[in-house]
Design an enzyme around this catalytic site. Structure first.
Site, short mmCIF file in Angstrom:
data_model
loop_
_atom_site.label_atom_id
_atom_site.label_comp_id
_atom_site.label_asym_id
_atom_site.label_seq_id
_atom_site.Cartn_x
_atom_site.Cartn_y
_atom_site.Cartn_z
N ARG A 26 -23.64 -10.77 10.00
CA ARG A 26 -23.16 -11.18 8.68
C ARG A 26 -24.16 -12.05 7.91
NH1 ARG A 26 -18.37 -11.80 11.85
NH2 ARG A 26 -16.88 -10.15 11.40
N LYS A 38 -31.43 -8.36 -4.71
CA LYS A 38 -30.83 -7.04 -4.55
C LYS A 38 -31.48 -6.34 -3.36
CE LYS A 38 -29.09 -5.50 -9.05
NZ LYS A 38 -29.24 -4.47 -10.10
N GLU A 58 -42.40 -2.18 -15.02
CA GLU A 58 -41.41 -3.26 -14.98
C GLU A 58 -41.89 -4.47 -15.79
OE1 GLU A 58 -38.45 -3.21 -13.88
OE2 GLU A 58 -38.30 -1.57 -12.44
N LYS A 100 -37.62 -12.75 -14.55
CA LYS A 100 -36.57 -12.22 -13.67
C LYS A 100 -35.80 -13.35 -13.01
CE LYS A 100 -35.15 -8.84 -10.38
NZ LYS A 100 -35.46 -7.64 -9.57
N GLU A 121 -24.88 -9.77 -11.10
CA GLU A 121 -24.79 -8.79 -12.19
C GLU A 121 -23.39 -8.70 -12.77
OE1 GLU A 121 -25.90 -4.18 -12.63
OE2 GLU A 121 -27.54 -5.40 -11.86
N ARG A 133 -27.38 -10.19 -16.12
CA ARG A 133 -28.39 -9.56 -15.28
C ARG A 133 -28.54 -8.07 -15.57
NH1 ARG A 133 -29.64 -10.55 -8.87
NH2 ARG A 133 -31.12 -8.85 -8.62
N ASN A 151 -31.67 -3.73 -16.25
CA ASN A 151 -31.56 -2.29 -16.06
C ASN A 151 -32.12 -1.48 -17.23
OD1 ASN A 151 -30.28 -2.36 -13.50
ND2 ASN A 151 -28.34 -2.86 -14.48
N HIS A 206 -33.52 1.98 -16.67
CA HIS A 206 -33.14 2.42 -15.33
C HIS A 206 -32.05 3.49 -15.32
CE1 HIS A 206 -35.56 -1.00 -14.34
NE2 HIS A 206 -35.32 -0.91 -13.05
N HIS A 258 -33.37 6.10 -12.88
CA HIS A 258 -32.77 6.37 -11.57
C HIS A 258 -32.42 7.84 -11.42
CE1 HIS A 258 -31.42 2.00 -10.46
NE2 HIS A 258 -32.73 2.18 -10.40
N HIS A 303 -40.97 4.71 -8.80
CA HIS A 303 -39.94 4.00 -9.56
C HIS A 303 -40.46 3.58 -10.93
CE1 HIS A 303 -36.56 1.36 -10.39
NE2 HIS A 303 -37.41 0.36 -10.61
#
Length: 264
Positions: A35, A57, A99, A130, A140, A144, A148, A151, A155, A167
């Site tokens: 965990r 992330k 980016e 960032k 998010e 946040r 994206n 993206h 994606h 990417h």
């Protein structure tokens, strides 16, 4: 299994030395094992330095969608040695620049202006932007989502290429399409998408879906985008620029509008 066999406990740290894939896998393992155990990011690519190593992330790709499995889990430390960038092929450096350009569009007009005139000294400012965004919205819930930008289409490109597309290259194309959508809907004037596309071209990055060989059908793009985790109730979320340095988040785009945009 390796962690269990070697008797790692809850205080045993994991260190991610590599690019974004290594960082995501290590972070996901650290978040899941017992965990949560400590982990450290040591990114060695420009893309990982300015993007994936910052913000917590972690995740893995699935054949049906990018980053669909994962967790928010912050590293204890992010350590960067810029000399590592000297080992990268040109294509990897350019992928990271996409980016960086994104940060200029969504947050910092001066950075965008700087990128139009200079091609160095940009890593620190990218990380600051960032970190600033993530510190205000770690999971998010709202702000946040501006990260994206580019993206949504990006994606989909990665998924439909079976993740062969880099990417940054995919995001570069996605930014162009998002900027065109913003202009088409009256959110910005024509100069905004023109400047974005010109800057992306200047850094040797692609700006059109035509680079995909063979290019998937529009219907395939629409299907993948609507499965994306940013979609809700069949409506797709786009981050759209109103001017350089400012964006808005919209959820007004259904299948018909997506088909029109992607058919260009």
């Amino acid at each position: 299994t390796a962690l269990l066999i070697n008797a790692f406990d809850r205080r045993s740290p994991l260190v991610a030395l590599g690019g974004g894939v290594v960082g995501d896998l290590t972070g996901f393992a650290a978040a899941s094992y017992m965990r949560g155990v400590p982990f450290v990011q040591v990114p060695t690519t420009l893309l990982a330095m300015v993007d994936s190593s910052v913000g917590g992330k972690t995740g893995v790709n699935h054949p049906l969608g990018k980053n669909m499995i994962g967790a928010f889990y912050q590293p204890r430390l992010v350590l960067m040695d810029l000399d590592a960038l000297k080992t990268l092929p040109k294509e990897e450096l350019l992928s990271g620049m996409a980016e960086v350009i994104k940060y200029g569009v969504i947050w910092d007009r001066e950075l965008f202006d700087f990128l139009e005139k200079n091609r160095e000294n940009i890593i620190r400012r990218s990380c600051e932007i960032k970190a600033d965004v993530v510190s205000k919205d770690e999971r998010e819930g709202g702000l946040r989502a501006v990260l994206n930008f580019g993206h949504t289409v990006g994606h989909a490109i990665e998924t439909l290429s079976d993740y062969r597309s880099r990417h940054g290259e995919a995001v570069a194309i996605g930014m162009v399409y998002a900027a065109r959508l913003a202009h088409r809907t009256g959110l910005c004037d024509a100069r905004v998408p023109e400047r974005i596309e010109k800057l992306i071209n200047a850094y040797g990055l692609p700006t059109s879906l035509s680079v995909m060989k063979p290019r998937p059908a529009v219907a395939q793009f629409v299907d993948v985008i609507q499965v994306d985790k940013k979609a809700e109730a069949g409506r797709v979320r786009f981050v759209l620029p109103t001017k350089i340095g400012e964006v808005v988040i919209t959820r007004e785009w259904g299948e018909e509008q997506l088909q029109e945009l992607l058919a260009e």
